[in-house]
Scaffold this motif. Structure first.
Motif, short mmCIF file in Angstrom:
data_model
loop_
_atom_site.label_atom_id
_atom_site.label_comp_id
_atom_site.label_asym_id
_atom_site.label_seq_id
_atom_site.Cartn_x
_atom_site.Cartn_y
_atom_site.Cartn_z
N ASN A 1 0.82 -1.22 0.00
CA ASN A 1 0.00 0.00 0.00
C ASN A 1 0.85 1.27 0.00
OD1 ASN A 1 -2.40 -1.38 -0.03
ND2 ASN A 1 -2.94 -0.95 2.11
N VAL A 2 0.28 2.30 -0.57
CA VAL A 2 0.89 3.63 -0.58
C VAL A 2 0.56 4.35 0.72
CG1 VAL A 2 0.81 5.91 -1.68
CG2 VAL A 2 0.88 3.83 -3.09
N ASP A 3 1.54 5.04 1.26
CA ASP A 3 1.32 5.94 2.41
C ASP A 3 0.81 7.26 1.84
OD1 ASP A 3 1.71 7.94 4.42
OD2 ASP A 3 3.09 6.61 5.46
N LEU A 4 -0.46 7.52 2.02
CA LEU A 4 -1.08 8.72 1.43
C LEU A 4 -0.46 10.01 1.94
CD1 LEU A 4 -3.44 8.47 -0.63
CD2 LEU A 4 -3.20 6.44 0.80
N THR A 5 0.01 9.99 3.20
CA THR A 5 0.65 11.19 3.75
C THR A 5 1.96 11.47 3.03
OG1 THR A 5 -0.34 10.79 5.92
CG2 THR A 5 1.59 12.24 5.84
N LYS A 6 2.75 10.43 2.79
CA LYS A 6 4.01 10.61 2.06
C LYS A 6 3.75 11.15 0.65
CE LYS A 6 6.59 6.81 4.27
NZ LYS A 6 7.26 5.50 4.02
N LEU A 7 2.73 10.61 0.00
CA LEU A 7 2.43 11.06 -1.36
C LEU A 7 1.99 12.52 -1.37
CD1 LEU A 7 2.06 10.55 -4.35
CD2 LEU A 7 -0.18 9.52 -3.85
#
Length: 497
Positions: free
Chosen positions: A172-178
């Motif tokens: 999964n992608v870390d939405l905060t990092k993105l």
């Protein structure tokens, strides 16, 4: 034994350790187990890089699942139907229809394999100064991005870098990092988000549909496309069916289409999920991008209706796509990998958890705690596996990570892995037992291997393919090393942090 008509309960059936494969063998390729002396000589000649070994000197080849799978009788039959017309062959239209039907993209462009699709896409979209976020790097993908002036940014969840973190969707992608990257560099400097399903370098970890939908919503607000690496998207669909609430009743084919619906395009190495020995494609939704890509395909690959593949290859890919989503096929694939993992982990060997769909990944730093990172423990372990039983595996650690293009220093990713990659429909349970026995045997002898290897030749690009090394000491598993150091005195394992 109960009398006829007796109502006594029957004995439950014995637990099946490994379910039977949903196929039978019609053709075989002989294998030869070499002697320890032959393997030692071959490895030294190959510069302690198992990728440079002649394949005939490898007993069980787990170097990659790319192009090494067994094609079905129907795929071989399709090969005979190949239309080798230079332009607009019948085989191209069957191939195009298969991609559209199962992946859902309208604009389909064949390429000779996945990295060619990556190259074309990067040339179309990336300019110097661009930033490309993704859920962990892959070697060829990042190389193409950097060669075109881009900078890759890892926005995967932190748990993906922890081999022991047993979470269902470590891709999964870390939405905060993105979001932080978008805020920092600006959406206009991000040509696309690069998403792998599954994440190879993390051990084959899947991304969830819920997370993918969140990524899609975030990128939609900023006008950023999402491009999927679909090489093992069928395996990702299987994990969604098994692990994600609300999807257990859907077919793998339906879930695969849903994954693709949340993206703007995909690169594909058909040498993975589609079982073929060569082939790939680039597919997008934007007709203008497709036109740009077709113009480059004509320059670098071949006419846009064959893209470097023969008509017979296009036929084999089309048939392989249809077979890839069959439930029994993907179930058997994943369960064979799980069987090997269970045998290895059951002996206490440190592996990446949860187990992915294409490989078992050994945690080399935990396996060889006395080998420093600068002496490449994963590369060292690949050599030991070959010397022990003729097994070829893949280093996925500092050697694969390469050097920082700015500082020139070695990159040391958190994961230092040896990948035991299982070709599809090629090896039996007996082969898996041989591999497990070798891994366990080496783990029991791990204290004998206390130093690693160093470069004697290092290419500047994708160095893991053609680098050469030498052992740094005369460890028992390597034998005498001219000019090497004496074996080191082992510290107390409790003192190693």
């Amino acid at each position: 034994m109960s009398a006829p008509g007796s109502s006594e309960p029957k004995e439950p059936p014995a637990q099946v350790r490994h379910p039977a494969e949903p196929w039978r063998i019609k053709s075989v390729e002989p294998l030869r187990l070499t002697s320890p002396e032959e393997r030692a000589a071959a490895l030294a000649t190959a510069g302690y890089n198992v990728g440079l070994l002649p394949a005939e000197l490898v007993y069980i080849d787990l170097y990659t699942d790319s192009g090494t799978s067994a094609m079905s009788d129907r795929q071989w039959a399709a090969v005979m139907l190949g239309d080798e017309s230079y332009a607009g062959s019948r085989s191209y239209y069957r191939f195009e229809a298969a991609v559209r039907d199962h992946y859902g993209y309208e604009e389909v462009i064949p390429t000779h394999q996945g990295r060619a699709a990556e190259s074309i896409l990067s040339r179309c979209l990336i300019r110097p100064g661009h930033h490309i976020p993704g859920n962990m790097y892959f070697t060829t993908t990042r190389e193409h991005q950097e060669l075109n002036g881009g900078t890759f940014h890892d926005v995967i969840v932190d748990e993906a870098h922890d081999p022991a973190a047993d979470l269902p969707f470590k891709g999964n992608v870390d939405l905060t990092k993105l979001q932080q990257l978008i805020d920092k560099v600006g959406a206009e400097q991000i040509p696309y988000v690069s998403l792998a399903a599954t994440v190879n370098m993390a051990g084959g970890q899947p991304i969830s549909l819920a997370n993918l939908a969140e990524v899609r919503e975030l990128t939609r607000r900023h006008g950023i496309p999402v491009i999927l690496d679909a090489a093992r998207a069928v395996e990702n669909a299987w994990f969604i069916k098994q692990r994600e609430p609300g999807w257990s009743g859907r077919t793998v084919a339906e879930i695969l289409r849903k994954i693709c619906e949340l993206t703007d395009g995909a690169t594909m190495s058909a040498k993975k999920d589609s079982f073929v020995n060569i082939g790939g494609w680039l597919a997008v939704r934007d007709p203008r991008l497709a036109e740009q890509a077709r113009n480059l395909v004509v320059v670098y690959e071949g006419l846009h209706t064959y893209g470097g593949m023969a008509g017979r290859d296009l036929e084999a890919v089309a048939q392989g796509i249809e077979e890839s989503v069959q439930e029994d096929s993907i179930r058997t694939r994943v369960e064979q990998v799980a069987y090997l993992a269970d045998r290895i982990a059951g002996a206490g060997v440190p592996i990446v958890r949860p187990v992915g769909g294409h490989a078992v990944c050994l945690n080399a730093t935990g396996f060889l705690p006395y080998v420093p990172r600068e002496q490449f423990p994963a590369q060292t372990l690949t050599c030991a596996l070959y010397l022990d039983a003729g097994i070829r595996s893949t280093e996925r650690g500092a050697v694969s990570a390469g050097r920082d293009p700015v500082t020139g220093e070695n990159r040391y990713p958190p994961l230092e892995l040896v990948r035991l990659t299982i070709p599809r429909r090629a090896y039996t349970q007996g082969h898996m037992d041989v591999v497990a026995d070798s891994v366990i045997r080496l783990y029991e002898r791990r204290e004998e291997l206390c130093s690693g290897v160093e470069f004697t030749h290092e290419p500047s690009t994708l160095r893991f393919f053609q680098s050469r090394f030498r052992p740094l000491s005369a460890d028992p598993l390597f034998g005498p090393v001219a000019g090497g150091q004496a074996p080191q005195v082992l510290p107390d394992p409790a003192e190693i942090t």
